[in-house]
Design an enzyme around this catalytic site. Structure first.
Site, short mmCIF file in Angstrom:
data_model
loop_
_atom_site.label_atom_id
_atom_site.label_comp_id
_atom_site.label_asym_id
_atom_site.label_seq_id
_atom_site.Cartn_x
_atom_site.Cartn_y
_atom_site.Cartn_z
N LYS A 170 3.41 -11.71 -2.78
CA LYS A 170 2.47 -12.54 -1.92
C LYS A 170 2.46 -11.77 -0.73
O LYS A 170 1.79 -10.78 -0.68
CB LYS A 170 3.09 -14.03 -1.76
CG LYS A 170 3.34 -14.48 -3.12
CD LYS A 170 2.37 -15.19 -3.90
CE LYS A 170 2.66 -15.07 -5.28
NZ LYS A 170 3.88 -16.51 -5.37
N TYR A 221 8.55 -24.66 -7.13
CA TYR A 221 7.81 -23.88 -7.65
C TYR A 221 8.14 -24.08 -9.16
O TYR A 221 9.34 -23.91 -9.55
CB TYR A 221 8.04 -22.60 -7.36
CG TYR A 221 7.19 -21.35 -7.93
CD1 TYR A 221 5.99 -21.35 -7.91
CD2 TYR A 221 7.79 -20.40 -8.65
CE1 TYR A 221 5.22 -20.35 -8.51
CE2 TYR A 221 6.85 -19.36 -9.28
CZ TYR A 221 5.76 -19.29 -9.25
OH TYR A 221 4.88 -18.35 -9.79
N ARG A 244 18.22 3.82 -12.08
CA ARG A 244 18.30 2.43 -11.83
C ARG A 244 18.72 1.86 -10.82
O ARG A 244 18.55 0.71 -10.39
CB ARG A 244 18.99 2.12 -13.20
CG ARG A 244 18.92 0.40 -13.61
CD ARG A 244 19.35 -0.05 -14.77
NE ARG A 244 19.95 0.76 -15.63
CZ ARG A 244 21.34 1.13 -15.90
NH1 ARG A 244 21.93 0.87 -15.25
NH2 ARG A 244 21.53 1.86 -16.92
N ASP A 280 13.64 -20.32 -1.30
CA ASP A 280 12.36 -19.65 -1.80
C ASP A 280 11.43 -19.65 -0.40
O ASP A 280 11.17 -20.75 0.09
CB ASP A 280 11.95 -20.46 -2.82
CG ASP A 280 10.70 -19.57 -3.40
OD1 ASP A 280 9.88 -18.77 -2.66
OD2 ASP A 280 10.09 -19.78 -4.59
C1 LIG Z 1 4.58 -16.83 -6.87
C2 LIG Z 1 5.64 -17.54 -6.57
C3 LIG Z 1 6.86 -17.03 -7.03
C4 LIG Z 1 7.01 -16.28 -8.03
O1 LIG Z 1 6.58 -14.91 -7.66
P1 LIG Z 1 6.06 -13.72 -9.10
O2 LIG Z 1 6.17 -12.40 -8.31
O3 LIG Z 1 4.59 -14.12 -9.20
O4 LIG Z 1 6.92 -13.88 -10.12
C5 LIG Z 1 7.94 -17.73 -6.47
N1 LIG Z 1 8.19 -18.72 -5.53
C6 LIG Z 1 6.83 -19.16 -4.89
C7 LIG Z 1 6.82 -20.24 -4.04
C8 LIG Z 1 5.63 -18.65 -5.19
O5 LIG Z 1 4.46 -18.95 -4.85
#
Ligand SMILES: *Cc1c(COP(=O)(O)O)cnc(C)c1O
Length: 399
Positions: free
Chosen positions: A214, A117, A63, A189
């Site tokens: 992403k 988001y 872990r 974020d």
């Molecule tokens: C996609 C996204 C997330 C979340 O990511 P996941 O890996 O899909 O959980 C968070 N913030 C933004 C701006 C996003 O586009």
């Protein structure tokens, strides 16, 4: 752990060399995939020593990860001058939730950008509320004026810049300055820009969050989140992640690290192609605003110009005089653009987005429905031809 000072290396070099410690890679280029739950110790004394040192970068138990995950985390830390470390999570949403849980307590209040988001909003409105933590939303364009919203129990601000539907760029340094004066922790974020185009900690952010799903992964085949912070919040971030049992698989970490090695060239191509297409769209008679931070029409464009080192491949535009049905006809006619969630991969995507459904502090009043594009790595001229075909179907649907 000491805060790093990795500013000396240029970013393109950093993503290639980051985390490739000799003791982790051995005699190959990439740190191998270490699959394992149990780590075996030499003897009882070695076992006891493992518990005592209990630090990342040492084997302990599955872990806590292995060189495959440590190497990726270290590479991401190196991209944020001033950072003490990075925790990895099985999704971007897990990264956001765990980062918030690391800093909030019952009775606290959190401020979130109204352009946040949507899953961040639901985590705050549903889960945090259940924990006795309240949430309020602020206008993402308000900058230092956010200080007027501070209450005695305001503990954290979750920013997202630009917003991932409407692309408002926030004055992060100004917000962080007034927050720090008031003893409020700032979280960002940073998925759209990544540390490559916006080193968040250097701009005053305490806790930088990335949906690695992403651009870091970049190939639409892994879910992952990452949180990077300086020494003040590192212990609490790490402890909370461990208490919540957060771990990413070594196979996923391997793929994410492989994606990271090409982040610099990919981002620069996403940027160039997206700009070419955004400018082409801007001249189309069917299009209202093009919401791309590098275009003057985008709210906060001047701040983007001041603070960011580049723009990525995700932006939206208005179909002026369109409606839901003609927008669907436009998107359905595209053949190079897939229809689906997520973004940051090599393939282009188109999505209908309706920001008015996700707002409470501000009103979204666009000139027609929005389409969000993820510009992938295809030839931009082919993408433009595809979009031109989409407009033909759009016109047929309207007449
Ligand atoms: C996609 C996204 C997330 C979340 O990511 P996941 O890996 O899909 O959980 C968070 N913030 C933004 C701006 C996003 O586009």
């Amino acid at each position: 752990m000491a805060d790093n000072d990795s500013g000396a290396k240029n970013p393109a070099t950093q993503v290639v060399t980051g985390g490739r410690r000799k003791e982790w890679t051995g005699s190959v280029v990439n740190p191998p995939v270490w699959r394992g739950s149990t780590h075996l110790y030499e003897n009882v004394a070695h076992l006891r020593d493992g518990v005592k040192s209990n630090a990342d970068g040492r084997f302990f138990y599955g872990r806590r990860g292995s060189p495959t995950q440590w190497s990726l985390a270290e590479a991401l830390t190196e991209m944020e001058p001033g950072a003490a470390g990075t925790m990895l999570y099985p999704s971007g949403v897990a990264a956001i939730s765990c980062a918030l849980l690391a800093v909030l307590n019952p009775g606290d209040e959190i401020l979130l950008a109204d352009s946040s988001y949507d899953p961040s909003r639901s985590f705050a409105d549903a889960f945090l509320k259940r924990m006795g933590i309240s949430a309020r939303y602020y206008d993402p364009t308000m900058g230092a004026d956010i200080a007027e919203l501070f209450a005695p129990n305001t503990k954290a601000i979750l920013m997202e810049s630009p917003g991932s539907l409407t692309f408002e760029v926030q004055d992060i340094p100004a917000i962080c300055r007034v927050a720090r004066d008031a003893g409020i922790v700032t979280l960002l974020d940073n998925t759209w820009a990544t540390s490559r185009f916006f080193p968040a900690l250097e701009h005053g952010v305490d806790i930088a969050i990335t949906a690695a799903t992403k651009y870091i992964v970049g190939h639409s085949d892994v879910m992952m989140g990452a949180v990077t912070t300086h020494s003040k919040y590192w212990t609490s971030l790490r402890r909370t992640a461990q208490q919540l049992g957060q771990v990413v698989s070594p196979d996923d970490a391997y793929l994410a690290a492989r994606g990271l090695r090409t982040l610099d060239v990919r981002l620069r191509q996403h940027e160039a192609s997206a700009l070419k297409i955004a400018h082409w769209l801007k001249d189309r008679p069917e299009v209202g605003l093009v919401l791309h931070p590098a275009l003057p029409d985008c709210p906060g464009h001047a701040i983007w110009k001041r603070d960011f080192k580049g723009s990525s491949g995700l932006f939206s535009f208005e179909l002026a005089d369109g409606d839901d049905q003609s927008r669907a006809a436009f998107i359905d006619a595209l053949t190079l653009f897939g229809i689906g969630y997520s973004w940051g991969g090599f393939e282009s995507l188109a999505l209908p987005v309706d920001p008015e459904k996700h707002r409470s502090a501000t009103k979204w009043t666009g000139k027609g429905p929005l389409v969000r594009l993820n510009i992938g790595l295809e030839d931009p001229d082919d993408l433009i031809a595809d979009l031109a075909k989409g407009f033909e179907h759009y016109h047929s649907a309207r007449s």
